[in-house]
Design a protein around this motif. Structure first.
Motif, PDB file in Angstrom:
ATOM      1  N   MET A   1      43.434  34.423 -19.036  1.00  0.00           N
ATOM      2  CA  MET A   1      42.842  34.367 -20.154  1.00  0.00           C
ATOM      3  C   MET A   1      41.748  32.458 -19.420  1.00  0.00           C
ATOM      4  SD  MET A   1      41.638  36.883 -22.026  1.00  0.00           S
ATOM      5  CE  MET A   1      42.547  38.182 -22.159  1.00  0.00           C
ATOM      6  N   CYS A   2      40.675  32.493 -19.604  1.00  0.00           N
ATOM      7  CA  CYS A   2      40.141  31.288 -20.126  1.00  0.00           C
ATOM      8  C   CYS A   2      39.911  30.480 -20.858  1.00  0.00           C
ATOM      9  CB  CYS A   2      39.306  30.978 -18.402  1.00  0.00           C
ATOM     10  SG  CYS A   2      37.843  29.429 -18.472  1.00  0.00           S
ATOM     11  N   MET A   3      40.304  29.116 -21.023  1.00  0.00           N
ATOM     12  CA  MET A   3      40.767  28.411 -22.135  1.00  0.00           C
ATOM     13  C   MET A   3      40.785  26.767 -21.869  1.00  0.00           C
ATOM     14  SD  MET A   3      40.596  30.395 -24.588  1.00  0.00           S
ATOM     15  CE  MET A   3      40.197  28.793 -25.614  1.00  0.00           C
ATOM     16  N   GLU A   4      39.304  26.255 -22.028  1.00  0.00           N
ATOM     17  CA  GLU A   4      39.484  25.218 -21.763  1.00  0.00           C
ATOM     18  C   GLU A   4      39.593  23.720 -23.186  1.00  0.00           C
ATOM     19  OE1 GLU A   4      36.301  24.283 -19.472  1.00  0.00           O
ATOM     20  OE2 GLU A   4      36.737  25.833 -17.747  1.00  0.00           O
ATOM     21  N   ILE A   5      39.885  23.009 -23.068  1.00  0.00           N
ATOM     22  CA  ILE A   5      39.734  21.786 -24.494  1.00  0.00           C
ATOM     23  C   ILE A   5      39.236  21.031 -23.379  1.00  0.00           C
ATOM     24  CG2 ILE A   5      40.996  20.543 -25.725  1.00  0.00           C
ATOM     25  CD1 ILE A   5      43.300  22.635 -25.626  1.00  0.00           C
ATOM     26  N   THR A   6      37.582  20.301 -24.283  1.00  0.00           N
ATOM     27  CA  THR A   6      37.231  18.882 -23.261  1.00  0.00           C
ATOM     28  C   THR A   6      37.853  18.267 -24.739  1.00  0.00           C
ATOM     29  OG1 THR A   6      35.203  19.425 -24.795  1.00  0.00           O
ATOM     30  CG2 THR A   6      35.305  20.684 -23.110  1.00  0.00           C
ATOM     31  N   ALA A   7      37.508  16.335 -24.057  1.00  0.00           N
ATOM     32  CA  ALA A   7      38.008  15.651 -24.973  1.00  0.00           C
ATOM     33  C   ALA A   7      36.947  15.550 -26.252  1.00  0.00           C
ATOM     34  CB  ALA A   7      37.301  14.192 -24.046  1.00  0.00           C
ATOM     35  N   ILE A   8      35.708  16.328 -26.366  1.00  0.00           N
ATOM     36  CA  ILE A   8      35.553  15.748 -27.388  1.00  0.00           C
ATOM     37  C   ILE A   8      35.665  17.772 -28.171  1.00  0.00           C
ATOM     38  CG2 ILE A   8      33.103  17.189 -28.390  1.00  0.00           C
ATOM     39  CD1 ILE A   8      32.980  14.299 -26.956  1.00  0.00           C
ATOM     40  N   SER A   9      36.112  18.060 -28.241  1.00  0.00           N
ATOM     41  CA  SER A   9      36.955  19.541 -28.579  1.00  0.00           C
ATOM     42  C   SER A   9      38.049  19.001 -29.603  1.00  0.00           C
ATOM     43  CB  SER A   9      36.835  20.510 -28.682  1.00  0.00           C
ATOM     44  OG  SER A   9      37.471  20.555 -27.303  1.00  0.00           O
ATOM     45  N   LEU A  10      38.980  18.057 -28.910  1.00  0.00           N
ATOM     46  CA  LEU A  10      40.038  17.417 -29.001  1.00  0.00           C
ATOM     47  C   LEU A  10      39.689  16.073 -30.170  1.00  0.00           C
ATOM     48  CD1 LEU A  10      42.466  17.035 -26.044  1.00  0.00           C
ATOM     49  CD2 LEU A  10      42.788  18.345 -28.175  1.00  0.00           C
ATOM     50  N   LEU A  11      38.562  15.504 -29.930  1.00  0.00           N
ATOM     51  CA  LEU A  11      38.087  14.891 -30.455  1.00  0.00           C
ATOM     52  C   LEU A  11      37.977  14.605 -32.037  1.00  0.00           C
ATOM     53  CD1 LEU A  11      37.642  11.483 -31.777  1.00  0.00           C
ATOM     54  CD2 LEU A  11      35.267  11.378 -31.029  1.00  0.00           C
TER      55      LEU A  11
ATOM     56  N   ASP B   1      45.645  31.668 -25.565  1.00  0.00           N
ATOM     57  CA  ASP B   1      43.923  32.289 -25.354  1.00  0.00           C
ATOM     58  C   ASP B   1      44.483  32.591 -27.080  1.00  0.00           C
ATOM     59  OD1 ASP B   1      43.171  34.859 -26.537  1.00  0.00           O
ATOM     60  OD2 ASP B   1      44.853  36.167 -25.372  1.00  0.00           O
ATOM     61  N   PRO B   2      43.351  32.802 -28.242  1.00  0.00           N
ATOM     62  CA  PRO B   2      43.803  32.931 -29.465  1.00  0.00           C
ATOM     63  C   PRO B   2      44.098  34.678 -30.247  1.00  0.00           C
ATOM     64  CG  PRO B   2      41.439  32.830 -29.184  1.00  0.00           C
ATOM     65  CD  PRO B   2      42.634  31.804 -28.065  1.00  0.00           C
ATOM     66  N   ASN B   3      44.244  35.336 -28.752  1.00  0.00           N
ATOM     67  CA  ASN B   3      43.993  36.642 -29.098  1.00  0.00           C
ATOM     68  C   ASN B   3      45.749  36.634 -29.464  1.00  0.00           C
ATOM     69  OD1 ASN B   3      42.060  37.401 -29.869  1.00  0.00           O
ATOM     70  ND2 ASN B   3      41.297  37.924 -27.392  1.00  0.00           N
ATOM     71  N   ARG B   4      46.016  36.074 -28.512  1.00  0.00           N
ATOM     72  CA  ARG B   4      48.325  36.361 -28.079  1.00  0.00           C
ATOM     73  C   ARG B   4      48.686  34.967 -29.804  1.00  0.00           C
ATOM     74  NH1 ARG B   4      47.724  33.767 -23.342  1.00  0.00           N
ATOM     75  NH2 ARG B   4      47.564  35.490 -21.998  1.00  0.00           N
ATOM     76  N   PHE B   5      47.844  34.205 -29.644  1.00  0.00           N
ATOM     77  CA  PHE B   5      48.149  33.424 -30.812  1.00  0.00           C
ATOM     78  C   PHE B   5      48.208  33.859 -32.302  1.00  0.00           C
ATOM     79  CE2 PHE B   5      47.211  30.580 -34.572  1.00  0.00           C
ATOM     80  CZ  PHE B   5      48.349  29.860 -34.905  1.00  0.00           C
ATOM     81  N   PHE B   6      46.954  34.581 -32.786  1.00  0.00           N
ATOM     82  CA  PHE B   6      47.296  35.984 -34.023  1.00  0.00           C
ATOM     83  C   PHE B   6      48.147  36.999 -33.274  1.00  0.00           C
ATOM     84  CE2 PHE B   6      43.009  34.446 -34.147  1.00  0.00           C
ATOM     85  CZ  PHE B   6      43.416  34.080 -34.978  1.00  0.00           C
ATOM     86  N   ALA B   7      48.704  37.331 -32.220  1.00  0.00           N
ATOM     87  CA  ALA B   7      49.638  38.299 -31.730  1.00  0.00           C
ATOM     88  C   ALA B   7      50.925  37.983 -32.122  1.00  0.00           C
ATOM     89  CB  ALA B   7      49.245  39.279 -31.102  1.00  0.00           C
TER      90      ALA B   7
ATOM     91  N   GLN C   1      36.108  33.890 -21.593  1.00  0.00           N
ATOM     92  CA  GLN C   1      35.531  32.359 -22.347  1.00  0.00           C
ATOM     93  C   GLN C   1      34.863  32.720 -23.549  1.00  0.00           C
ATOM     94  OE1 GLN C   1      32.612  31.670 -19.387  1.00  0.00           O
ATOM     95  NE2 GLN C   1      31.146  31.523 -20.528  1.00  0.00           N
ATOM     96  N   TYR C   2      35.490  32.002 -24.521  1.00  0.00           N
ATOM     97  CA  TYR C   2      34.584  31.488 -25.904  1.00  0.00           C
ATOM     98  C   TYR C   2      33.842  30.661 -26.207  1.00  0.00           C
ATOM     99  CZ  TYR C   2      39.410  34.877 -26.157  1.00  0.00           C
ATOM    100  OH  TYR C   2      39.911  35.121 -25.905  1.00  0.00           O
ATOM    101  N   SER C   3      32.815  31.593 -25.858  1.00  0.00           N
ATOM    102  CA  SER C   3      31.061  30.397 -26.813  1.00  0.00           C
ATOM    103  C   SER C   3      30.241  29.951 -27.630  1.00  0.00           C
ATOM    104  CB  SER C   3      30.446  30.423 -25.532  1.00  0.00           C
ATOM    105  OG  SER C   3      30.355  31.700 -24.918  1.00  0.00           O
ATOM    106  N   PRO C   4      31.117  30.885 -28.937  1.00  0.00           N
ATOM    107  CA  PRO C   4      32.925  30.698 -29.061  1.00  0.00           C
ATOM    108  C   PRO C   4      32.584  31.544 -29.605  1.00  0.00           C
ATOM    109  CG  PRO C   4      31.297  30.553 -31.589  1.00  0.00           C
ATOM    110  CD  PRO C   4      30.212  30.271 -29.861  1.00  0.00           C
TER     111      PRO C   4
ATOM    112  N   GLY D   1      30.163  34.169 -17.858  1.00  0.00           N
ATOM    113  CA  GLY D   1      28.547  35.408 -18.145  1.00  0.00           C
ATOM    114  C   GLY D   1      28.691  35.838 -17.927  1.00  0.00           C
ATOM    115  N   LEU D   2      29.419  36.610 -16.772  1.00  0.00           N
ATOM    116  CA  LEU D   2      29.155  37.650 -15.526  1.00  0.00           C
ATOM    117  C   LEU D   2      27.817  37.299 -15.145  1.00  0.00           C
ATOM    118  CD1 LEU D   2      30.859  40.352 -15.409  1.00  0.00           C
ATOM    119  CD2 LEU D   2      28.715  41.035 -16.771  1.00  0.00           C
ATOM    120  N   PRO D   3      28.670  37.422 -13.831  1.00  0.00           N
ATOM    121  CA  PRO D   3      26.916  36.670 -12.573  1.00  0.00           C
ATOM    122  C   PRO D   3      26.405  38.017 -12.506  1.00  0.00           C
ATOM    123  CG  PRO D   3      28.452  35.058 -12.229  1.00  0.00           C
ATOM    124  CD  PRO D   3      29.454  36.099 -13.603  1.00  0.00           C
ATOM    125  N   ALA D   4      25.224  38.541 -11.677  1.00  0.00           N
ATOM    126  CA  ALA D   4      25.342  39.612 -11.736  1.00  0.00           C
ATOM    127  C   ALA D   4      24.294  39.958 -10.583  1.00  0.00           C
ATOM    128  CB  ALA D   4      25.336  40.896 -12.604  1.00  0.00           C
TER     129      ALA D   4
END
Length: 475
Positions: free
Chosen positions: A1-11, A62-68, A457-460, A467-470
């Motif tokens: 799972m891809c989870m990224e935290i940016t400085a902006i989101s932390l702020l 992964d938020p799903n893992r957090f809730f589970a 990825q969560y966006s949100p 975004g599934l390149p094809a």
């Protein structure tokens, strides 16, 4: 799972957290109103660090893992502290029904103020009570099966145009981004009918700015994404007011959503204001665009990854294609009602992806549920994804298996569009457009995914990585 935290989101997290101190006022300090509340206790769980709560844990995995993991440790009702507020999370069908259906009057919809400013305070899903009931009936009337069956020809034309556009490009396309354009055009069609291209382009341009700022850091500093979004939102109001003015001038009252809103009168014969109409138009577009685009993106991935299933869908759709003289005749409403294999693929995609993983409510008074206290002012989150992925209701829940829907799911275990008075009124339109799109995709086009990276990825909303390149091409 891809989870990224940016400085902006932390702020953003730190600022939001620092403004909420509700959890310091534990309910034991309040005066109880009845004996049941005196004996009730808070659900099990952890409130995390002071001020910060468990938000960083939620955003660092992964938020799903957090809730589970929370459900596994504490059960189907537990407390936590995220996004600046104390929360009670509910992971059972019975609890979801309690909050969303049988006792919905005790739990009001709640959204961050920053998001409400962009959608508009009069939007349908910000309200309870009589205003919500009347407005919901109005929206349902314009999006009922009887109403949307007239949209089949235009929806079909929109789908064909989008697919031809993708196939004509030599470069890789990002499916999720293109699906957002497709679902936006469908939303415009359902709200305005055949809208003048100049107005449509203006709405699309400004809506894209609002959409970009919706999940950005909520500051009004000039030049920021959120500040630009606020300005674009004002321009959308002006554009919609101009469209309304022209309709009134020409005395055009179509049976699209805008037409229904213009004809609306309350019990005091008061009409909706232009601002109220604009808020609800934006609300419908927001509710429709990302969710429909996300599900369609997942459908293309699931079909691509299961060639046997893809062939079964093709067989069903080719029979309709040949009955229509190899596409020379348009799809009919009755044909879209008779696509059982494709429909089960859509249902299983909705379950697996669970685009709406949970919903936010807020207790309007102290509530006792199964011996646990839900204090007034606390957020309440029915966890749809946990229910959809519970092996008690869906065996081998992480396997994509449309055949599971050959038997109707148990009540309140399958809620892809929510439940109760605030469930999505546009769910029939969304499913119709998915069926139409899939028909033309599998009968006339082929596609291949680019790259072999796996992840989410969560966006949100959850979408396949990048975004599934094809690439697409005509058969």
């Amino acid at each position: 799972m891809c989870m990224e935290i940016t400085a902006i989101s932390l702020l953003l997290t730190i600022i939001v957290l620092s403004t909420c101190f509700v959890f310091l006022s534990y309910p034991s300090m309040k005066k109880r109103r009845n004996p049941q509340e005196l004996t009730a206790k808070l659900p099990p769980g952890s409130m995390g660090w002071p001020y910060v709560g468990e938000t960083l844990q939620l955003y660092s995995e992964d938020p799903n893992r957090f809730f589970a993991s929370k459900q596994k440790r504490y059960g189907e009702i537990f407390k936590t502290h995220i996004l600046g507020c104390p929360c009670v999370m509910l992971a059972s069908p019975e609890a979801a029904r309690f909050v969303l259906v049988t006792h919905a009057n005790l739990f009001k919809p709640t959204y961050p103020r920053s998001k409400e400013r962009l959608i508009g305070p009069s939007a349908l899903f910000f309200h309870q009570g009589e205003y919500h009931s009347r407005l919901r009936r109005l929206v349902q009337a314009s999006l009922s099966p009887e109403a949307i069956r007239k949209l089949v020809p235009d929806s079909e034309s929109t789908a064909i145009s989008a697919l031809h556009s993708w196939a004509s490009r030599p470069q890789v396309i990002i499916i999720f981004h293109e699906m957002k354009k497709f679902s936006f055009n469908i939303g415009i069609l359902s709200v305005f009918g055949h809208l003048d291209s100049n107005y449509r382009d203006q709405l699309k341009e400004n809506y894209a700015i609002v959409d970009k700022g919706y999940n950005s850091f909520p500051t009004s500093i000039p030049g920021t994404a959120y500040s630009k979004a606020l300005l674009a939102r004002k321009r959308i109001n002006e554009i919609i007011s101009e469209i309304i003015g022209k309709r009134k001038e020409q005395r055009v009252m179509e049976n699209d959503l805008l037409g229904h809103m213009l004809k609306y009168k309350d019990e005091k014969s008061q009409a909706l204001s232009d601002d109220q109409i604009a808020d609800n138009v934006i609300g419908v577009l927001f509710a429709a665009q990302d969710t429909t685009a996300s599900v369609l993106t997942w459908i293309l991935k699931y079909l691509h990854d299961d060639q046997k299933l893809l062939e079964a869908v093709k067989t069903e759709q080719m029979a309709i294609y040949e009955a229509n003289e190899e596409g020379k005749k348009p799809l009919t409403w009755s044909q879209t009602r008779n696509m059982p294999v494709t429909y089960k693929v859509i249902q299983e995609s909705l379950r697996m992806a669970s685009i709406i993983s949970f919903t936010f409510r807020e207790a309007v008074e102290d509530v006792v549920y199964k011996g646990y206290l839900i204090p007034k002012g606390w957020k309440v989150m029915p966890l749809f994804r946990n229910i959809h992925h519970n092996p008690k209701f869906f065996p081998t829940p992480h396997s994509f298996d449309p055949s599971r829907f050959e038997v109707p799911p148990k009540p309140n275990t399958f809620m892809p569009f929510g439940n109760g008075v605030h469930s999505c009124p546009g769910n029939e339109l969304a499913k119709l457009n998915m069926l139409i799109f899939i028909h033309h995709l599998v009968t006339k086009f082929r596609w291949e995914l680019v790259g072999n990276e796996k992840g989410i990825q969560y966006s949100p909303f959850p979408v396949p990585l990048h975004g599934l390149p094809a690439r697409f091409w005509k058969k």
